[in-house]
Design an enzyme around this catalytic site. Sequence first.
Site, short mmCIF file in Angstrom:
data_model
loop_
_atom_site.label_atom_id
_atom_site.label_comp_id
_atom_site.label_asym_id
_atom_site.label_seq_id
_atom_site.Cartn_x
_atom_site.Cartn_y
_atom_site.Cartn_z
N LYS A 14 0.83 -1.21 0.00
CA LYS A 14 0.00 0.00 0.00
C LYS A 14 0.87 1.27 0.00
CE LYS A 14 -3.98 -2.15 2.33
NZ LYS A 14 -4.97 -2.03 3.43
N TYR A 54 -12.64 -3.51 -3.04
CA TYR A 54 -13.15 -3.23 -1.70
C TYR A 54 -14.68 -3.20 -1.67
CZ TYR A 54 -8.45 -2.20 0.09
OH TYR A 54 -7.14 -2.29 0.50
N PHE A 62 -15.77 5.19 5.92
CA PHE A 62 -14.33 5.40 5.74
C PHE A 62 -13.86 5.11 4.31
CE2 PHE A 62 -14.67 1.02 7.48
CZ PHE A 62 -14.00 0.30 6.49
N THR A 96 -6.13 -6.46 10.90
CA THR A 96 -6.35 -5.18 10.21
C THR A 96 -5.87 -3.99 11.04
OG1 THR A 96 -8.36 -6.22 9.30
CG2 THR A 96 -8.12 -3.83 9.00
N ARG A 107 2.17 -6.30 9.74
CA ARG A 107 1.45 -5.13 10.29
C ARG A 107 1.89 -4.86 11.72
NH1 ARG A 107 -4.53 -6.70 7.81
NH2 ARG A 107 -4.33 -5.58 5.82
N ASN A 117 -2.18 0.21 6.78
CA ASN A 117 -1.63 -1.01 7.41
C ASN A 117 -0.71 -1.79 6.46
OD1 ASN A 117 -3.63 -1.95 5.76
ND2 ASN A 117 -4.97 -2.69 7.39
N HIS A 120 -2.18 -5.27 1.60
CA HIS A 120 -3.40 -6.08 1.46
C HIS A 120 -2.96 -7.52 1.26
CE1 HIS A 120 -7.14 -7.79 -0.04
NE2 HIS A 120 -6.39 -8.37 -0.97
N GLU A 131 -8.98 -12.26 -6.89
CA GLU A 131 -8.12 -11.07 -6.75
C GLU A 131 -6.87 -11.17 -7.63
OE1 GLU A 131 -7.41 -10.55 -2.56
OE2 GLU A 131 -9.47 -9.89 -2.19
P1 IDP Z 1 -8.00 -6.67 5.79
O1 IDP Z 1 -7.13 -5.79 4.91
O2 IDP Z 1 -7.31 -6.99 7.09
O3 IDP Z 1 -8.48 -7.90 5.07
P2 IDP Z 1 -10.68 -5.55 5.48
O4 IDP Z 1 -11.74 -5.60 6.54
O5 IDP Z 1 -10.86 -6.41 4.28
O6 IDP Z 1 -9.29 -5.82 6.22
O7 IDP Z 1 -10.57 -4.03 5.03
C1 IDP Z 1 -9.82 -3.68 3.89
C2 IDP Z 1 -8.99 -2.46 4.21
O8 IDP Z 1 -9.86 -1.36 4.49
C3 IDP Z 1 -8.10 -2.57 5.45
O9 IDP Z 1 -6.88 -3.23 5.22
C4 IDP Z 1 -7.89 -1.11 5.79
O10 IDP Z 1 -6.92 -0.52 4.93
C5 IDP Z 1 -9.26 -0.53 5.48
N1 IDP Z 1 -10.15 -0.50 6.65
C6 IDP Z 1 -10.83 -1.54 7.19
N2 IDP Z 1 -11.55 -1.16 8.26
C7 IDP Z 1 -11.32 0.17 8.39
C8 IDP Z 1 -11.80 1.17 9.33
O11 IDP Z 1 -12.57 0.89 10.27
N3 IDP Z 1 -11.32 2.43 9.16
C9 IDP Z 1 -10.47 2.78 8.16
N4 IDP Z 1 -10.01 1.89 7.25
C10 IDP Z 1 -10.42 0.59 7.37
MG MG Z 2 -9.79 -8.02 3.46
#
Ligand code: IDP
Ligand code: MG
Length: 159
Positions: A14, A54, A62, A96, A107, A117, A120, A131
């Site tokens: 990222k 996404y 967000f 996450t 992370r 973070n 992905h 993907e």
């Molecule tokens: P993951 O990357 O750990 O699989 P996901 O729930 O699939 O997590 O969310 C995708 C991405 O969206 C996260 O890696 C993060 O960059 C962002 N994200 C997820 N939840 C939040 C939030 O509550 N606030 C801001 N960004 C978020």
């Molecule tokens: Mg995810």
Amino acid sequence: MSNGVAEKTLILVKPDAIQRGLFGDITSRFEKKGLKLVGCKMMALDEAILREHYAHIADKPFFPGLAKFMQSTPVIAMCWEGLEVVDAVRNITGITKAREAESGSIRGDFAMSVSCNVIHASDSVENAEVEVKRFFNPDELHAYDKSEYMHVYAADELE
Ligand code: IDP
Ligand code: MG
């Protein structure tokens, strides 16, 4: 040829990791784990691919901020191959919310934010298949034998 191991997963490095110069450290973690890099490219993400990638969070408040962040620099997309690699990579990635991610995970070691973070990683074999296809054309994925596999896996794991 792919040494008899075919499962693939998608990693996106990222923009926070690009800006902070963490690409080498992140890639090194996957290399040292024994995974095989079968695709790698730098690319700018448009709104359409971000909405698709996404889709599960596109209606969250967000999301606009996340989309802006993900477009703030190009990302590096990588496809890694290995035995049960999707789960293995999720373990290495950490949860996450990076500031609570386990020490030793990518992370956990490199990030403090929920959204910034650093990478992905695909979260299931089914999603990984979709993907990888989303980010790589077939001719951008490479099949080759990795000689170190005889030291990474036991013989029966490569059958
Ligand atoms: P993951 O990357 O750990 O699989 P996901 O729930 O699939 O997590 O969310 C995708 C991405 O969206 C996260 O890696 C993060 O960059 C962002 N994200 C997820 N939840 C939040 C939030 O509550 N606030 C801001 N960004 C978020
Ligand atoms: Mg995810």
